[in-house]
Design an enzyme around this catalytic site. Structure first.
Site, PDB file in Angstrom:
ATOM      1  N   ALA A 105      21.754  26.896  76.001  1.00 19.19           N
ATOM      2  CA  ALA A 105      21.022  25.689  75.790  1.00 19.19           C
ATOM      3  C   ALA A 105      21.483  24.944  77.034  1.00 19.19           C
ATOM      4  O   ALA A 105      22.071  25.316  78.281  1.00 19.19           O
ATOM      5  CB  ALA A 105      21.592  24.767  74.716  1.00 19.19           C
ATOM      6  N   HIS A 106      20.460  23.664  77.331  1.00 19.80           N
ATOM      7  CA  HIS A 106      20.749  22.871  78.517  1.00 19.80           C
ATOM      8  C   HIS A 106      22.146  22.444  78.637  1.00 19.80           C
ATOM      9  O   HIS A 106      22.921  22.134  77.880  1.00 19.80           O
ATOM     10  CB  HIS A 106      19.700  21.812  78.361  1.00 19.80           C
ATOM     11  CG  HIS A 106      20.082  20.765  77.312  1.00 19.80           C
ATOM     12  ND1 HIS A 106      19.238  19.810  76.943  1.00 19.80           N
ATOM     13  CD2 HIS A 106      20.863  20.767  76.385  1.00 19.80           C
ATOM     14  CE1 HIS A 106      19.569  19.145  76.018  1.00 19.80           C
ATOM     15  NE2 HIS A 106      20.651  19.538  75.585  1.00 19.80           N
ATOM     16  N   ASN A 107      22.454  22.369  80.269  1.00 20.74           N
ATOM     17  CA  ASN A 107      23.716  22.153  80.785  1.00 20.74           C
ATOM     18  C   ASN A 107      24.868  22.983  80.207  1.00 20.74           C
ATOM     19  O   ASN A 107      25.925  22.733  80.655  1.00 20.74           O
ATOM     20  CB  ASN A 107      24.036  20.503  80.424  1.00 20.74           C
ATOM     21  CG  ASN A 107      23.076  19.543  81.016  1.00 20.74           C
ATOM     22  OD1 ASN A 107      21.988  19.433  80.438  1.00 20.74           O
ATOM     23  ND2 ASN A 107      23.338  19.087  82.431  1.00 20.74           N
ATOM     24  N   GLN A 156      13.463  17.227  80.845  1.00 22.81           N
ATOM     25  CA  GLN A 156      14.521  18.056  81.200  1.00 22.81           C
ATOM     26  C   GLN A 156      14.118  18.242  82.747  1.00 22.81           C
ATOM     27  O   GLN A 156      13.608  18.834  83.074  1.00 22.81           O
ATOM     28  CB  GLN A 156      14.617  19.285  80.528  1.00 22.81           C
ATOM     29  CG  GLN A 156      14.513  19.293  78.734  1.00 22.81           C
ATOM     30  CD  GLN A 156      15.819  18.520  78.333  1.00 22.81           C
ATOM     31  OE1 GLN A 156      17.040  19.187  78.507  1.00 22.81           O
ATOM     32  NE2 GLN A 156      15.787  17.356  78.051  1.00 22.81           N
ATOM     33  N   ARG A 158      16.678  24.889  80.897  1.00 21.65           N
ATOM     34  CA  ARG A 158      16.991  24.033  82.186  1.00 21.65           C
ATOM     35  C   ARG A 158      17.856  22.857  81.830  1.00 21.65           C
ATOM     36  O   ARG A 158      17.733  22.285  80.470  1.00 21.65           O
ATOM     37  CB  ARG A 158      15.836  23.559  82.790  1.00 21.65           C
ATOM     38  CG  ARG A 158      14.846  22.602  82.134  1.00 21.65           C
ATOM     39  CD  ARG A 158      13.863  22.014  83.169  1.00 21.65           C
ATOM     40  NE  ARG A 158      13.103  22.942  83.701  1.00 21.65           N
ATOM     41  CZ  ARG A 158      12.885  23.381  84.915  1.00 21.65           C
ATOM     42  NH1 ARG A 158      13.741  22.903  85.813  1.00 21.65           N
ATOM     43  NH2 ARG A 158      12.202  24.444  85.475  1.00 21.65           N
TER      44      ARG A 158
END
Length: 342
Positions: free
Chosen positions: A233-235, A192, A212
């Protein structure tokens, strides 16, 4: 502090007798030197028996109390008064000798860093920030002016935090997103390599996690408040002034518009869009895009009116099942009689 002084500080008009105010409390528990409030008409009867020294209330109720602060929005103005009386956490100022600060970190002279905090290489700690004991500030992290990082938080490398943000104890900002590729039945970790950005005036609750991005950035919009035990969560990106309440989870790459509210334990799948001002009820399961202004609840998610109607029917299901069983028996009996006549 005199009531008149408090009125000046929070921009309200005083009515009645001026008196000393030492704190705030509920109508039921407030004493003669405490300020209370009336924000809901159903508690009007409490004005006759409260021992509060003064009340924040609408002007139409002012003649029922000896001393008052006149407000169009008592709840909001009580919050302003609470800021006046609130005592900040912590007892230290300056940089404690037991803090670890990398020689290539940049910590403003006005910042406070508690014992056993860690500030990594290239980190920038802005004016008037507070970093409490046990906090980890990773490499190249940026803290804008006036941020508070409470004990045992982890702010991982490359995270950018704007002005006036608060990160409550135990939160993790910038931990790896949950990304794996399936290879011959095994799970291969996907690095990530993105970042996290908290824009100005964001608050992250205790033990919440903002992961991240795999690529690019996970972004929490200005003024948004993330409650305890939330998973972002990511993004994921949120617009400004969102509220995400305790134990909710937002899966990867989902986008929240401005002013979105997710009530407790709401769950959102990945790669969907929630429109501006949408309100998602507690324990809702959201699997598709939601339009702006939508209000709903349930799993799967239903529009508010449909959810309420279905809830009514759901409570009636046991009785309906009994009636259905009785009808089936009657139908079988009628069919048996008809077959005899044939």
């Amino acid at each position: 502090m005199l009531l008149s002084e408090l009125a000046g500080l929070i921009g309200l008009k005083m009515a009645g007798k001026d008196k000393e105010i030492s704190g705030l409390n509920t109508l039921e528990l407030a004493g003669p030197t405490e300020l209370s409030f009336l924000a809901n008409a159903k508690y009007e009867s409490a004005l006759a028996v409260t021992k509060a020294g003064a009340i924040v209330l609408e002007e139409k109720y002012a003649d029922q109390v000896e001393s008052a602060l006149i407000s169009e929005n008592p709840y909001m103005d009580l919050a302003k008064a609470m800021h006046v009386f609130a005592r900040p956490q912590g007892c230290l100022e300056g940089i404690h000798e037991l803090a670890f600060i990398h020689h290539e970190a940049d910590v403003d002279d006005s910042a406070t860093v508690y014992p056993f905090a860690f500030i990594g290489k290239g980190a920038k700690i802005g004016p008037n920030c507070k970093v409490f004991a046990g906090a980890y500030i990773g490499e190249d992290v940026v803290l804008g002016p006036g941020c508070i990082i409470y004990p045992n938080c982890s702010i991982m490398a490359g995270t950018v935090i704007g002005t006036g943000c608060i990160v409550q104890p135990g939160a993790v900002i910038g931990g790896d997103g949950f990304g794996y590729a399936q290879v011959s039945g095994k799970h291969m970790k996907i690095p990530q390599i993105g970042t996290v950005e908290l824009q100005d005036q964001v608050e992250i609750g205790a033990n919440a996690c903002v992961d991240r991005a795999a690529l690019d950035v996970t972004r929490i919009g200005a003024g948004s408040k993330i409650d305890n035990l939330v998973q972002i969560a990511h993004n994921v990106t949120t617009g400004e002034d969102c509220l995400v309440i305790s134990q909710s989870g937002v899966a990867g790459s989902t986008k929240l518009g401005k002013g979105v509210v997710l009530a407790a334990q709401a769950g959102l799948v990945d790669n969907i869009k929630i429109g501006d001002g949408a309100v998602i009820g507690a324990q809702a399961g959201v699997t598709n895009d939601v339009p702006a202004g939508f209000m709903g609840a349930g799993s799967p998610l239903l529009e508010k009116g449909n959810f309420l109607r279905s809830s009514i029917y759901h409570r009636k299901l046991p009785d309906m099942a009994k009636k259905m069983s009785a009808l089936e028996k009657r139908i079988k009996a009628l069919e048996a009689e008809l077959s005899k006549e044939d």
